[in-house]
Write an enzyme that holds these catalytic residues in place. Structure first.
Site, PDB file in Angstrom:
ATOM      1  N   GLU A 163       3.534   3.283  -8.363  1.00  0.00           N
ATOM      2  CA  GLU A 163       3.821   3.961  -9.421  1.00  0.00           C
ATOM      3  C   GLU A 163       4.823   5.101  -8.863  1.00  0.00           C
ATOM      4  OE1 GLU A 163       3.051   3.374 -12.503  1.00  0.00           O
ATOM      5  OE2 GLU A 163       1.217   2.543 -12.532  1.00  0.00           O
ATOM      6  N   CYS A 214       6.158  12.355 -13.766  1.00  0.00           N
ATOM      7  CA  CYS A 214       7.090  11.178 -13.607  1.00  0.00           C
ATOM      8  C   CYS A 214       7.418  10.762 -15.057  1.00  0.00           C
ATOM      9  CB  CYS A 214       6.082  10.091 -12.983  1.00  0.00           C
ATOM     10  SG  CYS A 214       4.800   9.590 -13.829  1.00  0.00           S
TER      11      CYS A 214
HETATM   12  P1  NAP Z   1       5.640  11.834  -2.240  1.00  0.00           P
HETATM   13  O1  NAP Z   1       6.071  12.947  -1.327  1.00  0.00           O
HETATM   14  O2  NAP Z   1       6.067  10.745  -2.321  1.00  0.00           O
HETATM   15  O3  NAP Z   1       3.910  12.173  -2.049  1.00  0.00           O
HETATM   16  C1  NAP Z   1       3.063  11.280  -2.819  1.00  0.00           C
HETATM   17  C2  NAP Z   1       2.093  11.105  -1.880  1.00  0.00           C
HETATM   18  O4  NAP Z   1       2.592  10.186  -0.787  1.00  0.00           O
HETATM   19  C3  NAP Z   1       1.400  12.083  -0.931  1.00  0.00           C
HETATM   20  O5  NAP Z   1       0.074  11.805  -0.848  1.00  0.00           O
HETATM   21  C4  NAP Z   1       2.211  12.025   0.351  1.00  0.00           C
HETATM   22  O6  NAP Z   1       1.571  12.595   1.402  1.00  0.00           O
HETATM   23  C5  NAP Z   1       2.306  10.596   0.538  1.00  0.00           C
HETATM   24  N1  NAP Z   1       3.389   9.927   1.444  1.00  0.00           N
HETATM   25  C6  NAP Z   1       4.531  10.698   1.466  1.00  0.00           C
HETATM   26  N2  NAP Z   1       5.495  10.084   2.403  1.00  0.00           N
HETATM   27  C7  NAP Z   1       4.749   9.089   2.708  1.00  0.00           C
HETATM   28  C8  NAP Z   1       5.059   8.065   3.603  1.00  0.00           C
HETATM   29  N3  NAP Z   1       6.346   7.817   4.243  1.00  0.00           N
HETATM   30  N4  NAP Z   1       3.913   7.073   3.843  1.00  0.00           N
HETATM   31  C9  NAP Z   1       2.698   6.985   2.983  1.00  0.00           C
HETATM   32  N5  NAP Z   1       2.543   7.868   2.086  1.00  0.00           N
HETATM   33  C10 NAP Z   1       3.412   9.038   2.045  1.00  0.00           C
HETATM   34  O7  NAP Z   1       5.655  12.312  -3.802  1.00  0.00           O
HETATM   35  P2  NAP Z   1       5.779  13.813  -4.432  1.00  0.00           P
HETATM   36  O8  NAP Z   1       7.287  14.181  -4.378  1.00  0.00           O
HETATM   37  O9  NAP Z   1       4.558  14.595  -3.920  1.00  0.00           O
HETATM   38  O10 NAP Z   1       5.435  13.494  -5.740  1.00  0.00           O
HETATM   39  C11 NAP Z   1       6.487  13.368  -6.856  1.00  0.00           C
HETATM   40  C12 NAP Z   1       6.822  11.972  -7.295  1.00  0.00           C
HETATM   41  O11 NAP Z   1       5.941  11.352  -7.438  1.00  0.00           O
HETATM   42  C13 NAP Z   1       8.138  12.039  -8.144  1.00  0.00           C
HETATM   43  O12 NAP Z   1       9.040  11.072  -7.785  1.00  0.00           O
HETATM   44  C14 NAP Z   1       7.112  11.601  -9.378  1.00  0.00           C
HETATM   45  O13 NAP Z   1       7.882  10.734 -10.341  1.00  0.00           O
HETATM   46  C15 NAP Z   1       6.347  10.481  -8.845  1.00  0.00           C
HETATM   47  N6  NAP Z   1       4.936  10.125  -9.699  1.00  0.00           N
HETATM   48  C16 NAP Z   1       5.022   9.017 -10.151  1.00  0.00           C
HETATM   49  C17 NAP Z   1       3.887   8.748 -11.073  1.00  0.00           C
HETATM   50  C18 NAP Z   1       3.828   7.295 -11.924  1.00  0.00           C
HETATM   51  O14 NAP Z   1       2.680   7.003 -12.453  1.00  0.00           O
HETATM   52  N7  NAP Z   1       4.850   6.623 -11.928  1.00  0.00           N
HETATM   53  C19 NAP Z   1       3.059   9.862 -11.502  1.00  0.00           C
HETATM   54  C20 NAP Z   1       3.306  10.996 -10.826  1.00  0.00           C
HETATM   55  C21 NAP Z   1       4.207  11.189  -9.939  1.00  0.00           C
HETATM   56  P3  NAP Z   1       1.851  14.047   1.856  1.00  0.00           P
HETATM   57  O15 NAP Z   1       1.508  14.857   0.754  1.00  0.00           O
HETATM   58  O16 NAP Z   1       0.886  14.384   3.092  1.00  0.00           O
HETATM   59  O17 NAP Z   1       3.218  14.099   2.333  1.00  0.00           O
END
Ligand code: NAP
Length: 463
Positions: free
Chosen positions: A228, A262
């Protein structure tokens, strides 16, 4: 950044945590596998009792959990409490419906009996974001645990207390030890966990790079994933729409969670004939929004969750301007009252901002803007509206406002997205499948499809 709760309204560090050692991770995996071997045989009725108890804890303690989220990631307190209530709702929904969704299905063939049964897979890893610290986790946890899987949560590094609170809720609700555990680890440990044979599948809600990285690790191990990811949802307003309702909803749809959702509306696509009127009203409503301390009940926009998100938003608005865009309102954090407040001056506040005239082919028009910034575009007709809506790498949600049946049908049929809401804003609901296409990811959460993602659909054929 390590694993820490930092109050985004003040910049104050509330608590820091040491990440788990490899030995501690190994113990948690052992415990999860041990728990699964017994938990898979527990009847639905017992799992439902535990999940209903979790719902009850959430409801009874919604004020405390709401405050915890607000202090960790800055969401205004009213929506924080509502998020806890919604998390209880998804627990009750799956407690009541899981057995029906996963009942065996008979299929007539040449066998004397042939049918399908749904069996749990085992340990499922959930990598979750900070923006809805409870809701994102519960919408994974409720169907996964009802299906008989066990869960490991790697939550975002800035919401460790929420992560620990959710583990504790599961324990207090009665789930056996090891059925749902939080791993306080950085993203660098995710591949190592995926590589463990006992972990059968993974789901990630978050950014595209994180999703791609998890999917690559799982791909190497032939493990199922649900992703997601981000979105840049269109919000289309046609001349025939009820403009009052469309404008009010446009504000809520963009500003939900201080713009960090999102499925927030991010690109406003307005029919030329009403665009001036739409913009005048939108600017007025933006000007009236109260930005400030998220613990105050009347605050509508809190701080962004981290300092790096604040910098990213400011940079993206600058890119809009460099591409030819004009800022109609906002764009300057130093004009906010929080800037002059000694308690909040180190908070990550960004003002509600509207940008117009960004060329549709500018690189920034293709990016997701994860904060309180609306881009508004003008189009002549329905054809152009659909073309622009689809001119995006993302395909998560979409909202279209019209009172003409033929336009409504075009939007339903032709918008490339995981959902289309007509005359309403996109929202998640436990009863409705949720997920995206294109770079917004794949697979579905919620509803009946959500509980079918992490099960073995086993075919049985008996002569
Ligand atoms: P993010 O940086 O991708 O972090 C999300 C999760 O992934 C965190 O637990 C993060 O851990 C982990 N993570 C980061 N890099 C990773 C890697 N290389 N391998 C494995 N895990 C990894 O996202 P964010 O910026 O915090 O969140 C915002 C994003 O989420 C936006 O793009 C938003 O649109 C999306 N989102 C989507 C939905 C949906 O349902 N489609 C819902 C909510 C949010 P760490 O914190 O330890 O880095």
């Amino acid at each position: 950044m390590g694993i820490a709760s930092i109050n985004p309204a003040t910049g104050e560090t509330i608590q820091t945590f040491e990440p788990l050692t490899d030995e501690a991770i190994a113990l948690k995996l052992d415990q999860a596998q041990h728990a699964f071997e017994r938990y898979r045989t527990i009847p639905f009725s017992q799992r439902a009792q535990w999940l209903s108890a979790a719902a009850q804890i959430l409801e009874h303690e919604k004020e405390q959990f709401g405050k915890l989220m607000t202090l960790e990631m800055g969401k205004p307190i009213g929506p924080s409490i509502a998020e806890v209530e919604k998390s209880a709702w998804v627990c009750r929904y799956y407690a009541e419906n899981a057995e029906k969704f996963l009942a065996p299905v008979a299929i007539e063939t040449d066998a004397s009996q042939s049918y399908v049964i749904y069996q749990p897979l085992g340990i499922v890893l959930a990598v979750m974001p900070w923006n809805f610290p409870f809701w994102q986790v519960f919408r994974f946890l409720a169907p996964a645990l009802m299906a008989g899987n066990v869960g490991l949560l790697k939550h975002a590094s800035n919401v460790p207390q929420s992560a620990l609170a959710i583990e504790d809720i599961c324990r207090r609700a009665g789930f056996p030890a090891g059925v749902f555990q939080t791993l306080l680890i950085g993203a660098d440990k995710v591949a190592q966990i995926v590589n463990d044979d006992r972990v059968k599948a993974a789901t990630l809600t978050g950014s595209e790079p994180a999703g791609a990285s998890l999917a690559a690790a799982c791909g190497k191990q032939i493990k199922k994933t649900v992703l997601e990811l981000g979105g840049s949802d269109p919000f289309i307003v046609m001349e025939s729409a009820n403009l009052d309702e469309a404008v009010s909803t446009a504000v809520t749809a963009r500003m939900i969670n201080s713009g960090q959702s999102c499925i927030a509306a991010k690109r406003f696509i307005v029919q030329e004939s009403i665009a001036d009127e739409f913009l005048t009203r939108l600017v007025d409503k933006y000007a009236a929004l109260k930005v400030g301390d998220p613990l105050q009940r009347d605050t509508q926009i809190g701080p962004l969750a981290t300092a790096s998100i604040l910098h990213e938003i400011a940079h993206q608005v600058q890119l809009c301007q460099e591409a030819g865009g004009k800022v109609l309102i906002g764009g300057d954090p130093s004009a906010l009252p929080t800037y002059a407040d000694p308690r909040l001056k180190h908070g990550n506040f960004y003002p509600p901002t509207i940008v117009v005239d960004v060329p549709i082919d500018a690189a920034i028009a293709q990016e997701e803007i994860f904060g309180p910034v609306a881009m508004v575009f003008r189009v002549p007709d329905v054809e152009a509206a659909i073309r622009l809506a689809n001119h995006s790498p993302f395909g998560l949600g979409s909202s279209a406002w019209t009172n003409i049946d033929s336009e409504r049908d075009r939007f339903i049929q032709d918008i490339e997205a995981g959902c289309v809401f007509i005359n309403g804003m996109v929202k998640s609901d436990p009863r409705l499948p949720f997920g995206g296409i294109k770079r917004s990811g794949y697979g579905r959460e919620l509803g009946e499809p959500g509980i079918r993602e992490f099960v073995n659909i086993k075919t049985v054929w008996v002569k």
